[in-house]
Motif scaffolding. Structure first.
Motif, PDB file in Angstrom:
ATOM      1  N   LEU A 149       0.829  -1.211   0.000  1.00  0.00           N
ATOM      2  CA  LEU A 149       0.000   0.000   0.000  1.00  0.00           C
ATOM      3  C   LEU A 149       0.865   1.264   0.000  1.00  0.00           C
ATOM      4  O   LEU A 149       0.549   2.253  -0.693  1.00  0.00           O
ATOM      5  CB  LEU A 149      -0.937   0.009   1.215  1.00  0.00           C
ATOM      6  N   THR A 150       1.960   1.238   0.750  1.00  0.00           N
ATOM      7  CA  THR A 150       2.859   2.392   0.773  1.00  0.00           C
ATOM      8  C   THR A 150       3.464   2.630  -0.607  1.00  0.00           C
ATOM      9  O   THR A 150       3.566   3.784  -1.064  1.00  0.00           O
ATOM     10  CB  THR A 150       3.975   2.182   1.811  1.00  0.00           C
ATOM     11  N   GLN A 151       3.839   1.563  -1.272  1.00  0.00           N
ATOM     12  CA  GLN A 151       4.373   1.695  -2.629  1.00  0.00           C
ATOM     13  C   GLN A 151       3.311   2.254  -3.582  1.00  0.00           C
ATOM     14  O   GLN A 151       3.591   3.106  -4.441  1.00  0.00           O
ATOM     15  CB  GLN A 151       4.901   0.349  -3.144  1.00  0.00           C
ATOM     16  N   GLN A 152       2.070   1.792  -3.445  1.00  0.00           N
ATOM     17  CA  GLN A 152       0.994   2.296  -4.302  1.00  0.00           C
ATOM     18  C   GLN A 152       0.720   3.775  -4.020  1.00  0.00           C
ATOM     19  O   GLN A 152       0.507   4.561  -4.942  1.00  0.00           O
ATOM     20  CB  GLN A 152      -0.285   1.461  -4.102  1.00  0.00           C
ATOM     21  N   VAL A 153       0.731   4.147  -2.730  1.00  0.00           N
ATOM     22  CA  VAL A 153       0.519   5.555  -2.380  1.00  0.00           C
ATOM     23  C   VAL A 153       1.650   6.398  -2.946  1.00  0.00           C
ATOM     24  O   VAL A 153       1.432   7.507  -3.486  1.00  0.00           O
ATOM     25  CB  VAL A 153       0.384   5.721  -0.842  1.00  0.00           C
ATOM     26  N   ALA A 154       2.874   5.905  -2.867  1.00  0.00           N
ATOM     27  CA  ALA A 154       4.023   6.639  -3.402  1.00  0.00           C
ATOM     28  C   ALA A 154       3.885   6.797  -4.921  1.00  0.00           C
ATOM     29  O   ALA A 154       4.162   7.871  -5.480  1.00  0.00           O
ATOM     30  CB  ALA A 154       5.321   5.935  -3.043  1.00  0.00           C
ATOM     31  N   LYS A 155       3.472   5.732  -5.576  1.00  0.00           N
ATOM     32  CA  LYS A 155       3.300   5.793  -7.035  1.00  0.00           C
ATOM     33  C   LYS A 155       2.200   6.778  -7.390  1.00  0.00           C
ATOM     34  O   LYS A 155       2.362   7.619  -8.284  1.00  0.00           O
ATOM     35  CB  LYS A 155       2.968   4.397  -7.570  1.00  0.00           C
ATOM     36  N   LEU A 156       1.081   6.719  -6.684  1.00  0.00           N
ATOM     37  CA  LEU A 156      -0.031   7.635  -6.957  1.00  0.00           C
ATOM     38  C   LEU A 156       0.368   9.074  -6.641  1.00  0.00           C
ATOM     39  O   LEU A 156       0.017  10.011  -7.375  1.00  0.00           O
ATOM     40  CB  LEU A 156      -1.275   7.245  -6.156  1.00  0.00           C
ATOM     41  N   THR A 157       1.122   9.257  -5.569  1.00  0.00           N
ATOM     42  CA  THR A 157       1.589  10.600  -5.206  1.00  0.00           C
ATOM     43  C   THR A 157       2.507  11.130  -6.301  1.00  0.00           C
ATOM     44  O   THR A 157       2.411  12.309  -6.698  1.00  0.00           O
ATOM     45  CB  THR A 157       2.327  10.576  -3.859  1.00  0.00           C
ATOM     46  N   SER A 158       3.376  10.286  -6.804  1.00  0.00           N
ATOM     47  CA  SER A 158       4.293  10.698  -7.870  1.00  0.00           C
ATOM     48  C   SER A 158       3.514  11.045  -9.139  1.00  0.00           C
ATOM     49  O   SER A 158       3.790  12.053  -9.803  1.00  0.00           O
ATOM     50  CB  SER A 158       5.288   9.575  -8.146  1.00  0.00           C
ATOM     51  N   GLU A 159       2.532  10.238  -9.481  1.00  0.00           N
ATOM     52  CA  GLU A 159       1.717  10.510 -10.669  1.00  0.00           C
ATOM     53  C   GLU A 159       0.934  11.800 -10.475  1.00  0.00           C
ATOM     54  O   GLU A 159       0.848  12.639 -11.385  1.00  0.00           O
ATOM     55  CB  GLU A 159       0.760   9.347 -10.940  1.00  0.00           C
ATOM     56  N   LEU A 160       0.363  11.966  -9.326  1.00  0.00           N
ATOM     57  CA  LEU A 160      -0.400  13.172  -9.038  1.00  0.00           C
ATOM     58  C   LEU A 160       0.500  14.399  -9.081  1.00  0.00           C
ATOM     59  O   LEU A 160       0.134  15.445  -9.625  1.00  0.00           O
ATOM     60  CB  LEU A 160      -1.084  13.054  -7.667  1.00  0.00           C
ATOM     61  N   HIS A 161       1.689  14.250  -8.561  1.00  0.00           N
ATOM     62  CA  HIS A 161       2.644  15.347  -8.563  1.00  0.00           C
ATOM     63  C   HIS A 161       3.015  15.729  -9.996  1.00  0.00           C
ATOM     64  O   HIS A 161       3.091  16.908 -10.344  1.00  0.00           O
ATOM     65  CB  HIS A 161       3.889  14.961  -7.755  1.00  0.00           C
ATOM     66  N   SER A 162       3.260  14.737 -10.815  1.00  0.00           N
ATOM     67  CA  SER A 162       3.634  15.056 -12.197  1.00  0.00           C
ATOM     68  C   SER A 162       2.462  15.682 -12.946  1.00  0.00           C
ATOM     69  O   SER A 162       2.649  16.586 -13.767  1.00  0.00           O
ATOM     70  CB  SER A 162       4.148  13.815 -12.915  1.00  0.00           C
ATOM     71  N   VAL A 163       1.251  15.236 -12.663  1.00  0.00           N
ATOM     72  CA  VAL A 163       0.090  15.829 -13.337  1.00  0.00           C
ATOM     73  C   VAL A 163      -0.084  17.272 -12.884  1.00  0.00           C
ATOM     74  O   VAL A 163      -0.333  18.166 -13.696  1.00  0.00           O
ATOM     75  CB  VAL A 163      -1.184  15.000 -13.063  1.00  0.00           C
ATOM     76  N   GLY A 168       0.240  22.974 -13.865  1.00  0.00           N
ATOM     77  CA  GLY A 168       0.485  24.197 -13.111  1.00  0.00           C
ATOM     78  C   GLY A 168      -0.441  24.275 -11.921  1.00  0.00           C
ATOM     79  O   GLY A 168      -1.387  23.506 -11.792  1.00  0.00           O
ATOM     80  N   PRO A 169      -0.240  25.299 -11.093  1.00  0.00           N
ATOM     81  CA  PRO A 169      -1.018  25.398  -9.869  1.00  0.00           C
ATOM     82  C   PRO A 169      -2.457  25.820 -10.140  1.00  0.00           C
ATOM     83  O   PRO A 169      -3.310  25.631  -9.293  1.00  0.00           O
ATOM     84  CB  PRO A 169      -0.282  26.445  -9.047  1.00  0.00           C
ATOM     85  N   THR A 170      -2.777  26.391 -11.286  1.00  0.00           N
ATOM     86  CA  THR A 170      -4.131  26.879 -11.554  1.00  0.00           C
ATOM     87  C   THR A 170      -4.971  25.871 -12.298  1.00  0.00           C
ATOM     88  O   THR A 170      -6.124  26.124 -12.589  1.00  0.00           O
ATOM     89  CB  THR A 170      -4.071  28.159 -12.395  1.00  0.00           C
TER      90      THR A 170
END
Length: 181
Positions: A149-163, A168-170
Motif C-alpha cells: 500500500l505504501t508503494q501504491q501511495v508513493a506511485k499515486l503521489t508521484s503521478e499526481l505530482h507530475s500531473v 500548473g497550480p491553476t
C-alpha cells in the motif's frame, strides 16, 4: 475421593497431627519405648544393676542380701522388663509405620499435583507459543500489505505530482492564462 475416604483421611490426619497420635496409651507407650533407647536409661540401668550386685555380693549378713548369687530376683526383673519393653517397642514401631505411610501418601499426592501443574504449565506454554507464531505470521502479512500500500501511495503521489506540475497550480495546461469564470 469419596466422603468416607475423606473422613478416614481426616481422622487419620487428626490422630497423627501430634507426633505420636492421639490416644493416651499409645503416647505413653511410645514415650517409654523412646526412653528405653536413651543413654540416660542405659546408664541408669547399669548403675542400678551394679549397686544391686555390689550390695548383694558384699552383704555381711543374710538379712541384708536380698538376692544372693546367681541373682534370681535380678534375672526376674530383667525378664519382666523385657516382657513389657518388647510389646511397647512394637507398638511404637507400628504407630511410626502408620505415620510414615500417612506422610508418604501426602508426599505422593503432592508429587502428583506438582506433576499435573507442570504438565498444565507446559501445555499452556505450548499454546502460547502457537498463538505467538500465529500472531507473528499475521504481523508479517500485515507488514507486506502495508509495504504494498505504501508503494501504491508513493506511485499515486508521484503521478499526481507530475500531473499537477504539468498543468500548473491553476489547473491549466501551461498556457499561462487564468481560467475565466
Amino acid at each position: 475421593m469419596s466422603t468416607d475416604a475423606q473422613s478416614a483421611a481426616g481422622q487419620l490426619a487428626a490422630d497423627h497431627h501430634r507426633p505420636f497420635g492421639g490416644d493416651t496409651f499409645g503416647v505413653q507407650a511410645e514415650r517409654f519405648a523412646r526412653f528405653f533407647g536413651t543413654p540416660t536409661f542405659i546408664l541408669g540401668q547399669t548403675a542400678i544393676v551394679s549397686v544391686w550386685i555390689v550390695l548383694n555380693v558384699l552383704a555381711i549378713t543374710n538379712a541384708i542380701a536380698w538376692d544372693k548369687y546367681p541373682f534370681i530376683l535380678l534375672n526376674l526383673a530383667f525378664s519382666l522388663q523385657a516382657a513389657y519393653a518388647a510389646p511397647l517397642i512394637l507398638l511404637a514401631q507400628t504407630r511410626q509405620a502408620d505415620r510414615d505411610k500417612h506422610r508418604d501418601d501426602a508426599f505422593q499426592r503432592h508429587r502428583e499435583a506438582e506433576a499435573k501443574r507442570v504438565a498444565d504449565y507446559q501445555a499452556n506454554q505450548a499454546q502460547v507459543l502457537v498463538q505467538d507464531k500465529a500472531l507473528a505470521e499475521q504481523h508479517t502479512r500485515m507488514l507486506e500489505q502495508n509495504t504494498v500500500l505504501t508503494q501504491q501511495v508513493a506511485k499515486l503521489t508521484s503521478e499526481l505530482h507530475s500531473v499537477i506540475c504539468e498543468r500548473g497550480p491553476t489547473g491549466s495546461t501551461g498556457s499561462g492564462r487564468a481560467p475565466t469564470a
